[in-house]
Design a protein around this motif. Structure first.
Motif, PDB file in Angstrom:
ATOM      1  N   ARG A 111      42.259  42.087  35.482  1.00 19.74           N
ATOM      2  CA  ARG A 111      41.171  40.975  35.621  1.00 19.74           C
ATOM      3  C   ARG A 111      41.740  39.847  35.732  1.00 19.74           C
ATOM      4  N   MET A 112      42.168  39.719  34.199  1.00 19.09           N
ATOM      5  CA  MET A 112      41.862  38.496  33.592  1.00 19.09           C
ATOM      6  C   MET A 112      43.628  37.870  33.872  1.00 19.09           C
ATOM      7  N   GLY A 169      42.509  46.467  37.677  1.00 15.23           N
ATOM      8  CA  GLY A 169      41.735  45.232  37.977  1.00 15.23           C
ATOM      9  C   GLY A 169      42.131  44.086  38.189  1.00 15.23           C
ATOM     10  N   TRP A 170      43.854  43.787  39.012  1.00 15.27           N
ATOM     11  CA  TRP A 170      44.000  42.656  39.349  1.00 15.27           C
ATOM     12  C   TRP A 170      43.716  42.743  40.932  1.00 15.27           C
ATOM     13  N   ARG A 174      38.598  51.270  30.969  1.00 13.01           N
ATOM     14  CA  ARG A 174      37.931  50.180  31.688  1.00 13.01           C
ATOM     15  C   ARG A 174      38.586  48.650  30.844  1.00 13.01           C
ATOM     16  N   THR A 175      38.928  48.816  29.612  1.00 13.70           N
ATOM     17  CA  THR A 175      39.540  48.128  29.483  1.00 13.70           C
ATOM     18  C   THR A 175      40.549  46.835  29.677  1.00 13.70           C
ATOM     19  N   ILE A 179      41.583  47.498  33.021  1.00 12.40           N
ATOM     20  CA  ILE A 179      41.287  47.145  33.590  1.00 12.40           C
ATOM     21  C   ILE A 179      40.591  45.861  33.514  1.00 12.40           C
ATOM     22  N   GLU A 180      40.121  45.258  33.133  1.00 13.69           N
ATOM     23  CA  GLU A 180      39.250  43.707  32.508  1.00 13.69           C
ATOM     24  C   GLU A 180      40.495  42.936  31.703  1.00 13.69           C
ATOM     25  N   GLN A 181      42.282  43.304  31.716  1.00 14.48           N
ATOM     26  CA  GLN A 181      42.764  43.171  31.251  1.00 14.48           C
ATOM     27  C   GLN A 181      43.717  42.461  32.362  1.00 14.48           C
ATOM     28  N   TRP A 241      45.911  51.293  35.475  1.00 15.06           N
ATOM     29  CA  TRP A 241      44.955  50.924  35.649  1.00 15.06           C
ATOM     30  C   TRP A 241      44.619  49.117  35.665  1.00 15.06           C
ATOM     31  N   GLN A 272      41.234  43.995  41.763  1.00 16.15           N
ATOM     32  CA  GLN A 272      40.167  43.518  42.060  1.00 16.15           C
ATOM     33  C   GLN A 272      39.456  42.421  41.940  1.00 16.15           C
ATOM     34  N   ALA A 273      40.577  41.764  41.220  1.00 17.42           N
ATOM     35  CA  ALA A 273      40.381  40.272  40.958  1.00 17.42           C
ATOM     36  C   ALA A 273      40.931  39.285  42.246  1.00 17.42           C
TER      37      ALA A 273
END
Length: 90
Positions: free
Chosen positions: A14-15, A41-42, A7-8, A10-12, A37, A44-45
């Motif tokens: 996205r950011m 995230g990227w 999750r961490t 994936i969030e990286q 992962w 998804q963003a």
């Protein structure tokens, strides 16, 4: 599997999409779960992005049922594609 780590990362990803103006800069080694992962995230963003991308004023967000942020659906792009089997198009 370490769900917190996944999750961490994936969030990286996205950011990173927002911090790097949509450019994919993946710090992880290719062909690893961490690389995938981060890319998840990227992506998804990218799918949720509502504003124009750099160099593309007024572009629309990517959706699976509508035009992509690059302008037009894949069907629309290929509908107007030149016929490369004709010799005069070479």
């Amino acid at each position: 599997m370490d769900d917190f780590k996944e999750r961490t990362i994936i969030e990286q990803g996205r950011m990173s999409f927002h911090e790097n103006d949509g450019k994919l800069i993946n710090p992880f080694e290719p062909n690893t779960k961490e690389y995938n992962w981060f890319e998840r995230g990227w992506t998804q963003a990218l799918k949720r992005h509502r504003g124009p991308m750099p160099g593309e004023p007024g572009s629309q967000p990517f959706t699976s049922s509508g035009p992509s942020f690059r302008g037009g659906s894949m069907a629309e792009k290929y509908k107007n594609m030149r016929d490369w089997s004709r010799s005069e198009d070479d």
